[in-house]
Design a protein around this motif. Structure first.
Motif, PDB file in Angstrom:
ATOM      1  N   ILE A  81      90.521  59.991  49.128  1.00  0.00           N
ATOM      2  CA  ILE A  81      90.430  58.535  48.971  1.00  0.00           C
ATOM      3  C   ILE A  81      91.679  57.865  49.535  1.00  0.00           C
ATOM      4  O   ILE A  81      91.599  56.854  50.246  1.00  0.00           O
ATOM      5  CB  ILE A  81      90.246  58.182  47.479  1.00  0.00           C
ATOM      6  N   LEU A  82      92.847  58.420  49.220  1.00  0.00           N
ATOM      7  CA  LEU A  82      94.107  57.867  49.731  1.00  0.00           C
ATOM      8  C   LEU A  82      94.126  57.867  51.252  1.00  0.00           C
ATOM      9  O   LEU A  82      94.518  56.871  51.881  1.00  0.00           O
ATOM     10  CB  LEU A  82      95.278  58.673  49.179  1.00  0.00           C
ATOM     11  N   PHE A  83      93.682  58.965  51.844  1.00  0.00           N
ATOM     12  CA  PHE A  83      93.714  59.081  53.301  1.00  0.00           C
ATOM     13  C   PHE A  83      92.759  58.086  53.947  1.00  0.00           C
ATOM     14  O   PHE A  83      93.052  57.503  55.000  1.00  0.00           O
ATOM     15  CB  PHE A  83      93.352  60.509  53.708  1.00  0.00           C
TER      16      PHE A  83
ATOM     17  N   GLN B  12      93.059  75.549  51.373  1.00  0.00           N
ATOM     18  CA  GLN B  12      94.098  76.573  51.374  1.00  0.00           C
ATOM     19  C   GLN B  12      95.400  76.043  51.940  1.00  0.00           C
ATOM     20  O   GLN B  12      96.490  76.444  51.515  1.00  0.00           O
ATOM     21  CB  GLN B  12      93.630  77.773  52.192  1.00  0.00           C
ATOM     22  N   ALA B  13      95.321  75.132  52.881  1.00  0.00           N
ATOM     23  CA  ALA B  13      96.561  74.561  53.417  1.00  0.00           C
ATOM     24  C   ALA B  13      97.308  73.796  52.344  1.00  0.00           C
ATOM     25  O   ALA B  13      98.534  73.820  52.281  1.00  0.00           O
ATOM     26  CB  ALA B  13      96.241  73.634  54.589  1.00  0.00           C
ATOM     27  N   ALA B  14      96.552  73.119  51.487  1.00  0.00           N
ATOM     28  CA  ALA B  14      97.196  72.387  50.390  1.00  0.00           C
ATOM     29  C   ALA B  14      97.785  73.352  49.390  1.00  0.00           C
ATOM     30  O   ALA B  14      98.853  73.099  48.827  1.00  0.00           O
ATOM     31  CB  ALA B  14      96.186  71.480  49.704  1.00  0.00           C
TER      32      ALA B  14
ATOM     33  N   HIS C 238      98.450  59.374  63.055  1.00  0.00           N
ATOM     34  CA  HIS C 238      99.442  60.442  63.203  1.00  0.00           C
ATOM     35  C   HIS C 238      99.111  61.627  62.286  1.00  0.00           C
ATOM     36  O   HIS C 238      99.146  62.788  62.730  1.00  0.00           O
ATOM     37  CB  HIS C 238     100.826  59.895  62.880  1.00  0.00           C
ATOM     38  N   LEU C 239      98.793  61.352  61.034  1.00  0.00           N
ATOM     39  CA  LEU C 239      98.475  62.435  60.111  1.00  0.00           C
ATOM     40  C   LEU C 239      97.194  63.149  60.518  1.00  0.00           C
ATOM     41  O   LEU C 239      97.075  64.368  60.339  1.00  0.00           O
ATOM     42  CB  LEU C 239      98.342  61.878  58.691  1.00  0.00           C
ATOM     43  N   SER C 240      96.239  62.419  61.080  1.00  0.00           N
ATOM     44  CA  SER C 240      95.004  63.052  61.555  1.00  0.00           C
ATOM     45  C   SER C 240      95.285  63.953  62.757  1.00  0.00           C
ATOM     46  O   SER C 240      94.754  65.077  62.839  1.00  0.00           O
ATOM     47  CB  SER C 240      93.984  61.974  61.939  1.00  0.00           C
TER      48      SER C 240
ATOM     49  N   ASP D 175      96.853  67.947  55.652  1.00  0.00           N
ATOM     50  CA  ASP D 175      96.004  67.675  54.504  1.00  0.00           C
ATOM     51  C   ASP D 175      96.734  66.753  53.524  1.00  0.00           C
ATOM     52  O   ASP D 175      97.933  66.913  53.278  1.00  0.00           O
ATOM     53  CB  ASP D 175      95.645  68.990  53.797  1.00  0.00           C
ATOM     54  N   PRO D 176      96.058  65.772  52.939  1.00  0.00           N
ATOM     55  CA  PRO D 176      96.729  64.855  52.009  1.00  0.00           C
ATOM     56  C   PRO D 176      97.409  65.557  50.844  1.00  0.00           C
ATOM     57  O   PRO D 176      98.431  65.076  50.331  1.00  0.00           O
ATOM     58  CB  PRO D 176      95.592  63.947  51.516  1.00  0.00           C
ATOM     59  N   LEU D 177      96.861  66.698  50.415  1.00  0.00           N
ATOM     60  CA  LEU D 177      97.456  67.380  49.268  1.00  0.00           C
ATOM     61  C   LEU D 177      98.852  67.906  49.564  1.00  0.00           C
ATOM     62  O   LEU D 177      99.613  68.201  48.638  1.00  0.00           O
ATOM     63  CB  LEU D 177      96.554  68.541  48.830  1.00  0.00           C
ATOM     64  N   LEU D 178      99.208  67.999  50.822  1.00  0.00           N
ATOM     65  CA  LEU D 178     100.533  68.496  51.164  1.00  0.00           C
ATOM     66  C   LEU D 178     101.628  67.512  50.786  1.00  0.00           C
ATOM     67  O   LEU D 178     102.775  67.907  50.570  1.00  0.00           O
ATOM     68  CB  LEU D 178     100.616  68.792  52.666  1.00  0.00           C
TER      69      LEU D 178
END
Length: 542
Positions: free
Chosen positions: A278-280, A28-30, A293-295, A300-303
């Motif tokens: 996979i990218l993350f 949902q965040a994405a 940092h992103l963690s 979310d990667p989709l953002l």
């Protein structure tokens, strides 16, 4: 998915009534980031009186009814007709001074460009041999950049779109003439003016560029009705149309959706979510600082990667960089898309100094949306992408890991996509059954007296040619008078063989001529050489 709703991605043709998409559970965040579906207001309009659909080419050509339709119009009609003729256009077709136009570009010296064109012409004219024996050389030349004059043709050969076109003659025309599914036509038409509105090909509302874009997207909804239309397909098709006609662009779009990025444009967008994970995961090896940092920010990667991957960076990078990325993408496959994303993340968030301005989620997302021009610059980006050690094997291994986690937490995938093929070589090897060899038809034929390309022989002046012809005529006349009936029959047979078939000169030379028939044999040998030269010249083209 409700009928009449088009799938979309944030920033790619999102209408005014767009709503947040509900993708799979847990994303949902994405969805809040901008993967949007067109709402009910963007659904299909009922057919007008007489049964005509709102999305036909005739309707497109009429344009908006009034000047107040600002949201649905781009810059109006053709650039000349609208008074934009005085505006300068850059070499990519963008209006100078617009958002799509670029400043200073790295120009390839003309001599180098001509050498590359010559090499690419040789490869394209002998494509199957090069792909079978010298694929690594093709990859290196794609990394250097395909010459602009041959880029569209090369993309068709690399993607396999050329083969699909040969295997399906008339298919696109059949789809083009079909009325189309009414639940997609209105959604497609609403997105047309949003695709590169400052490019000379799409600046006209209802112009040839927008009409071809409509035709390609409509044809795909008929070709794959189970997938329909996704808004992220529009910029992909638009880039293709900048380099090739509509029919060729359609088959390249089919190859991208089925071979390079399968499942990206399906209803639930499950494939793009998997690739985000996979990218993350790959980022942890490429840039641990950015990954940490992103963690910590729980982003979310989709953002940040949805538009990058679904549009193949056509909406993100400077145009010269887009073309270089696409050159490598068509040759090597989706690993190029992963590498570009990893390079951008590494140089945007990969050092403590750059993270000082990214204290929260909002600041981090803004940092990724407004990337530094330096890291997107053509030469720098391509060099970083080529040197980044991320392989197809790593991507596939990580894909299996993420797929297993998905099945444990969310169950089976609802969309069963075909396996992803990593680049031109894999697509060629997976081509089912025998297929015709790609043999381009000659476009320029040389006259019989012209020297063949690569030969050092200089063409004889016309007067010298005429003298030789006169000598040959006199010699043949004297020969006819002095020959016996049996010898004359041999000469006649040699002349007939010359006209009916190509006799290799070396075969004739290898034969032991009889002493009494030396003159007829020499004449037959000369005739066969003349026939061979003529045939070679007919099959020679630039």
């Amino acid at each position: 998915m409700d009928e009449g709703r088009g799938r979309g991605v944030g920033g790619v043709g999102r209408g005014p009534a767009a709503e947040v998409a509900e993708v799979a559970a847990g994303a949902q965040a994405a969805g809040a980031a901008g993967m949007a579906k067109s709402s009910g207001e963007n659904g299909p309009r009922a057919p007008a009186a007489g049964g005509s659909l709102s999305g036909t080419r005739e309707n497109l050509a009429q344009g908006p009814d009034s000047a107040t339709a600002d949201e649905l119009s781009s810059l109006g009609s053709d650039s000349e007709a609208n008074g934009f003729a005085e505006r300068r256009i850059d070499k990519f077709g963008f209006i100078v001074g617009s958002q799509g136009a670029e400043g200073a570009l790295e120009e390839v010296p003309l001599e180098v460009l001509r050498q590359r064109e010559s090499k690419w012409l040789d490869m394209l004219n002998n494509w199957d041999k090069w792909m079978a024996k010298k694929h690594k050389k093709i990859r290196l030349r794609c990394q250097k950049g395909i010459p602009p004059s041959l880029r569209g043709r090369a993309w068709q050969y690399l993607s396999g779109g050329k083969v699909k076109l040969q295997q399906n003659p008339g298919k696109f025309d059949e789809l083009d003439m079909s009325p189309g599914d009414p639940k997609w036509l209105d959604v497609i038409e609403r997105d047309l003016h949003r695709q590169f509105p400052f490019h000379e090909m799409f600046v006209s509302r209802g112009g040839h560029g927008q009409q071809d874009l409509f035709r390609v997207l409509k044809a795909y909804t008929l070709y794959r009705p189970e997938e329909g239309y996704c808004q992220a397909q529009a910029p992909i098709a638009a880039v293709l149309l900048m380099h090739m006609p509509a029919e060729q662009a359609f088959w390249c779009l089919v190859q991208i959706c089925e071979k390079y990025l399968p499942g990206y444009y399906s209803e639930k967008l499950e494939a793009i979510q998997l690739d985000g994970e996979i990218l993350f995961s790959l980022l942890q090896k490429v840039s641990p600082v950015a990954h940490k940092h992103l963690s910590r920010q729980k982003i979310d990667p989709l953002l940040y990667m949805t538009e990058w991957f679904m549009c193949a960076f056509a909406r993100t990078l400077p145009w010269s960089s887009v073309l270089r990325v696409w050159d490598m993408f068509f040759c090597e496959g989706v690993k190029i898309i992963f590498r570009v994303g990893l390079v951008l993340l590494k140089h945007a968030l990969g050092s403590p100094e750059k993270l000082k301005a990214c204290q929260g989620q909002y600041e981090t997302i803004e940092q990724l949306r407004s990337l530094s021009p330096k890291i997107m610059q053509e030469a720098f980006l391509v060099q970083e992408v080529v040197e980044l050690p991320v392989t197809e094997r790593q991507i596939e291994r990580e894909h299996l890991i993420q797929l297993r986690r998905w099945q444990e937490t969310r169950g089976e995938l609802q969309c069963r996509s075909p396996p992803r093929l990593h680049g031109a070589k894999a697509i060629l090897d997976a081509e089912p059954g025998p297929r015709p060899a790609l043999q381009p038809s000659p476009s320029i034929r040389l006259p019989p007296d012209a020297p063949l390309p690569g030969s050092k022989a200089k063409p004889k002046p016309p007067k010298q040619v005429q003298k030789e012809q006169r000598k040959q005529t006199k010699a043949s006349g004297q020969l006819d008078k002095s020959l016996s009936p049996n010898q004359a029959a041999v000469v006649t047979a040699a002349g007939d063989a010359c006209l009916s078939q190509d006799v290799p000169s070396k075969d004739l030379a290898s034969q032991d001529p009889a002493p009494q028939d030396s003159a007829p044999q020499d004449l037959a040998h000369h005739c066969s050489q003349e026939s061979l030269t003529s045939q070679e010249s007919e099959d020679t083209y630039l």
